[in-house]
Design a protein around this motif. Structure first.
Motif, short mmCIF file in Angstrom:
data_model
loop_
_atom_site.label_atom_id
_atom_site.label_comp_id
_atom_site.label_asym_id
_atom_site.label_seq_id
_atom_site.Cartn_x
_atom_site.Cartn_y
_atom_site.Cartn_z
N THR A 195 45.74 27.09 48.84
CA THR A 195 45.90 26.89 47.40
C THR A 195 44.54 26.65 46.74
OG1 THR A 195 48.14 26.04 47.59
CG2 THR A 195 46.90 25.38 45.65
N ILE A 196 44.34 27.30 45.61
CA ILE A 196 43.07 27.23 44.89
C ILE A 196 43.19 26.24 43.74
CG2 ILE A 196 41.43 28.54 43.48
CD1 ILE A 196 42.50 31.04 45.10
N ASP A 249 38.99 35.55 41.18
CA ASP A 249 39.18 36.53 42.25
C ASP A 249 39.68 35.78 43.50
OD1 ASP A 249 39.14 38.51 44.13
OD2 ASP A 249 37.02 39.03 43.86
N ILE A 250 40.92 36.08 43.94
CA ILE A 250 41.50 35.36 45.07
C ILE A 250 41.33 36.11 46.38
CG2 ILE A 250 43.21 34.26 43.58
CD1 ILE A 250 45.28 36.23 44.72
N SER A 251 40.44 37.10 46.40
CA SER A 251 40.26 37.90 47.61
C SER A 251 39.97 37.02 48.83
CB SER A 251 39.09 38.88 47.43
OG SER A 251 39.39 39.83 46.42
N SER A 252 40.75 37.28 49.91
CA SER A 252 40.58 36.60 51.21
C SER A 252 40.90 35.11 51.16
CB SER A 252 39.16 36.80 51.74
OG SER A 252 38.87 38.17 51.90
N ALA A 254 49.89 35.04 46.40
CA ALA A 254 49.61 34.10 45.32
C ALA A 254 50.89 33.84 44.53
CB ALA A 254 48.52 34.65 44.41
N MET A 255 51.15 32.58 44.29
CA MET A 255 52.32 32.20 43.51
C MET A 255 51.93 32.02 42.04
SD MET A 255 54.32 32.36 46.01
CE MET A 255 55.85 31.77 45.28
N SER A 260 45.39 32.00 29.11
CA SER A 260 45.99 32.83 30.15
C SER A 260 44.99 33.03 31.28
CB SER A 260 46.45 34.18 29.58
OG SER A 260 45.37 34.86 28.97
N ILE A 261 45.49 33.51 32.44
CA ILE A 261 44.63 33.71 33.58
C ILE A 261 44.75 35.14 34.09
CG2 ILE A 261 46.39 32.84 35.18
CD1 ILE A 261 44.07 31.80 36.93
N ASN A 262 43.61 35.71 34.45
CA ASN A 262 43.56 37.05 35.02
C ASN A 262 43.18 36.91 36.48
OD1 ASN A 262 43.40 39.91 35.26
ND2 ASN A 262 41.18 39.77 34.98
N ILE A 263 44.16 37.16 37.38
CA ILE A 263 43.92 37.04 38.82
C ILE A 263 43.66 38.42 39.40
CG2 ILE A 263 44.93 36.36 41.03
CD1 ILE A 263 46.55 34.27 39.57
N THR A 264 42.56 38.53 40.13
CA THR A 264 42.22 39.80 40.78
C THR A 264 42.12 39.58 42.29
OG1 THR A 264 39.85 39.37 40.46
CG2 THR A 264 40.97 40.66 38.78
N GLY A 265 42.21 40.67 43.04
CA GLY A 265 42.09 40.60 44.49
C GLY A 265 43.39 40.16 45.15
N ASN A 266 43.36 40.09 46.46
CA ASN A 266 44.52 39.68 47.26
C ASN A 266 44.09 38.66 48.31
OD1 ASN A 266 46.66 41.58 46.25
ND2 ASN A 266 45.16 43.09 46.96
#
Length: 300
Positions: free
Chosen positions: A195-196, A188-191, A158-159, A145-151
């Motif tokens: 697509t990552i 952390d997807i902040s800023s 984020a999709m 599983s993945i834990n995504i933080t930030g915006n």
């Protein structure tokens, strides 16, 4: 020379032998004195790391060591000063041999000392053995599983992420493997503005969310893709055909919610100000009508 001459000769030889014996004794005493003074018998304390021998043979018996920590042994040695001065913790070896270990459980393995020079004795040794805990080796498969933080940047979202492969194999001591409750990657997807795509190391967590070490994870890392798309708020436009019953009129047509948050290609979003619902037809309506409908989202 007669009788007196023989006696005189015997006395001469007795005195000569006595002198030689005394000389040997004096020389021995002098040697002992020099040795004692210049190279006395002394004691030396030394601490050695204990090397575990045969760890590589455990796999054949499907067992492993739990908490394979480092171990030390303290020695008190006795010997001549010159000899002890040449001894260090690199000239002696301490080991515990576990070759032939075939069962799980707690065992005390004797410590063996090698490399002692002649004339050096071990007066005391502590400890005499190392306590090792052996366990069965097991493996399990677990989804990642993945834990995504930030915006991401404002106006983006984020999709649903994808993970490849979606699961990993965990192998190790049974008692430790049983504590694993989650295989996880963090990001952390902040800023972020696009697509990552990352290769991320998988970590294992227990029930309390603490990281678990000492286990094999295969693969150690997974490929993660987190789509980052543009967003826009648009109105919902109802596509409704209503034919009220005779004597009735339509007083209002509305949607709930009135707006929707959509995500997609920027060029496409720029052309949209509203999203229509699917078309519905209502005939002979005489009262309030409420109906759930789908939205007609354009491709992309």
């Amino acid at each position: 020379y007669g009788r007196n001459g023989v006696l005189k000769m015997d006395n001469f030889f007795d005195k000569k032998i006595t002198a030689r014996v005394l000389s040997v004794l004096l020389a021995t005493m002098l040697w002992l004195y020099v040795i004692t003074e210049q190279n006395p018998v002394v004691y030396k304390d030394i601490t050695l790391p204990v090397r575990i021998i045969g760890v590589e043979t455990l796999a054949a018996n499907n067992i492993t060591i739990i908490d394979n920590a480092s171990y030390n042994v303290s020695l008190r040695l006795k010997g001549n000063k010159n000899t002890l001065d040449r001894i260090s913790n690199t000239s002696l070896n301490a080991s515990a041999d576990i070759r032939g270990q075939r069962e799980k459980g707690e065992f005390y393995v004797p410590i063996q000392i090698s490399g002692l020079p002649a004339g050096v004795d071990i007066i005391s040794m502590s400890p005499n053995s190392v306590k090792l805990n052996f366990d069965n080796v097991v493996s399990i498969a677990m989804p990642v599983s993945i834990n995504i933080t930030g915006n991401p940047l404002q106006g983006m979202a984020a999709m649903t992420p994808s993970i490849n492969p979606g699961e990993v194999t965990i192998k190790g001591a049974e008692s430790i493997v049983n504590k694993v409750k989650k295989a996880l990657v963090d990001y952390d997807i902040s800023s972020s503005s696009e697509t990552i795509r990352k290769n991320m190391t998988v970590k294992l967590l227990d029930e309390a969310g603490k990281t678990i070490e000492g286990l094999e994870v295969s693969p150690k890392a997974v490929d993660v893709t987190i789509p980052i798309e543009y967003t826009k708020i648009v109105e919902i436009e109802p596509d409704v055909v209503v034919n009220p019953a005779p004597g009735y009129i339509i007083t209002n047509i509305s949607t709930n919610p009135k707006e929707i948050h959509i995500v997609g290609n920027k060029d496409l979003l720029d052309k949209l100000d509203s999203i229509k619902t699917e078309r519905i037809e209502i005939r002979d309506a005489k009262a309030f009508v409420e109906q759930q409908v789908s939205l007609m989202l354009p491709e992309g």
